[in-house]
Design an enzyme around this catalytic site. Structure first.
Site, PDB file in Angstrom:
ATOM      1  N   GLN A  66      34.992  22.016 -58.979  1.00  0.00           N
ATOM      2  CA  GLN A  66      34.871  21.253 -57.735  1.00  0.00           C
ATOM      3  C   GLN A  66      35.960  20.181 -57.672  1.00  0.00           C
ATOM      4  OE1 GLN A  66      32.711  22.105 -55.346  1.00  0.00           O
ATOM      5  NE2 GLN A  66      33.469  20.525 -53.968  1.00  0.00           N
ATOM      6  N   SER A 101      28.396  18.535 -55.094  1.00  0.00           N
ATOM      7  CA  SER A 101      28.199  19.883 -54.550  1.00  0.00           C
ATOM      8  C   SER A 101      26.955  20.505 -55.144  1.00  0.00           C
ATOM      9  CB  SER A 101      29.386  20.782 -54.860  1.00  0.00           C
ATOM     10  OG  SER A 101      29.037  22.127 -54.571  1.00  0.00           O
ATOM     11  N   HIS A 108      26.404  23.477 -55.429  1.00  0.00           N
ATOM     12  CA  HIS A 108      26.752  24.679 -56.203  1.00  0.00           C
ATOM     13  C   HIS A 108      26.748  24.407 -57.707  1.00  0.00           C
ATOM     14  CE1 HIS A 108      27.665  27.561 -52.968  1.00  0.00           C
ATOM     15  NE2 HIS A 108      27.984  26.480 -52.272  1.00  0.00           N
ATOM     16  N   ASP A 116      26.582  31.030 -51.350  1.00  0.00           N
ATOM     17  CA  ASP A 116      27.156  31.248 -50.028  1.00  0.00           C
ATOM     18  C   ASP A 116      27.182  32.744 -49.777  1.00  0.00           C
ATOM     19  OD1 ASP A 116      27.629  28.532 -49.708  1.00  0.00           O
ATOM     20  OD2 ASP A 116      29.635  28.657 -50.595  1.00  0.00           O
ATOM     21  N   GLU A 134      25.510  24.875 -41.943  1.00  0.00           N
ATOM     22  CA  GLU A 134      26.092  25.921 -42.787  1.00  0.00           C
ATOM     23  C   GLU A 134      25.148  27.115 -42.845  1.00  0.00           C
ATOM     24  OE1 GLU A 134      27.410  24.738 -46.693  1.00  0.00           O
ATOM     25  OE2 GLU A 134      28.945  23.395 -45.900  1.00  0.00           O
ATOM     26  N   TRP A 154      25.561  29.921 -43.838  1.00  0.00           N
ATOM     27  CA  TRP A 154      25.851  30.826 -44.959  1.00  0.00           C
ATOM     28  C   TRP A 154      25.325  30.327 -46.307  1.00  0.00           C
ATOM     29  CZ3 TRP A 154      29.522  27.929 -42.265  1.00  0.00           C
ATOM     30  CH2 TRP A 154      30.026  26.833 -42.958  1.00  0.00           C
TER      31      TRP A 154
HETATM   32 ZN   LIG Z   1      27.750  26.553 -50.197  1.00  0.00          ZN
END
Ligand SMILES: [Zn+2]
Length: 208
Positions: free
Chosen positions: A92, A118, A120, A127, A176, A178
């Site tokens: 990141q 993040s 993630h 995603d 978002e 996704w």
């Molecule tokens: Zn994402």
């Protein structure tokens, strides 16, 4: 709340430590959007997790749930693709720095999460995209039949749409369509039914 809890809240206000790496990351057995990098096998994962190949991994329970979600999609002729799963703090940081150089500070601050901020990095977020939008992560994905299917079925497998429309002020992140986030089935049901974000849920459950 422990960092490895499935309901962990990660955002600008509650970043993850730079040393946090989930201990149960496994290789995802789902189709991925075509990319220049080669997917890897599970055995060589250690050295790869900090780089860009980390995206093919998620924490074990999330990975299993995604596998079953994508199997169900396939049975119903819905073609979903993974784009990005786990992302290390280092990766990141690299993405943030590259964007700074390429796009400048204003853009980067708006669109790229700071290292640690993040979701993630939790190994619980994925995603997802579809071929009809060129595997891109863009809002037009929300109008596809794949996205409609995803919104309906993801909660049944323990995922929420983490950054919904009209909740930007609460999540601090633009819509978002996704980005799905594993939170376990009961919590996914609850949050979807009540249209609550993870931010609202934590405020509710942890305030006196
Ligand atoms: Zn994402």
């Amino acid at each position: 709340m422990h960092t490895s809890s499935y309901d962990i809240l990660v955002n600008k206000e509650y970043p993850l430590n730079c040393t946090y790496t989930p201990c149960d990351l496994v290789f995802l057995k789902i189709p991925f959007a075509p990319s220049y990098e080669k997917p890897v096998s599970g055995d060589v994962k250690e050295s790869l997790l900090s780089g860009q190949l980390g995206k093919y991994f998620l924490r074990r329970k999330a990975a299993e749930a995604v596998y079953h979600l994508f199997q169900r999609a396939l049975e119903q002729d819905i073609d979903l693709y993974g784009v990005s799963g786990y992302r290390s703090y280092e990766r990141q940081e690299q993405i943030f720095k590259e964007s700074l150089k390429k796009n400048g500070l204003a853009y980067t601050n708006q669109f790229i999460a700071l290292p640690g901020c993040s979701e993630h990095q939790t190994g619980l977020a994925l995603d997802v995209s579809a071929a009809c939008v060129g595997y891109e992560l863009e809002q037009s994905f929300s109008h596809t039949k794949e996205a409609h299917w995803l919104f309906q079925y993801a909660p049944l497998y323990g995922f929420i749409l983490r950054y919904p429309k009209n909740k930007e002020a609460i999540t601090g992140i633009a819509y978002e369509p996704w980005h799905i986030r594993y939170v376990t089935k009961p919590l996914a049901f609850y949050l979807t039914k009540t249209k609550m974000t993870l931010e609202e849920y934590h405020k509710l459950s942890f305030s006196p």
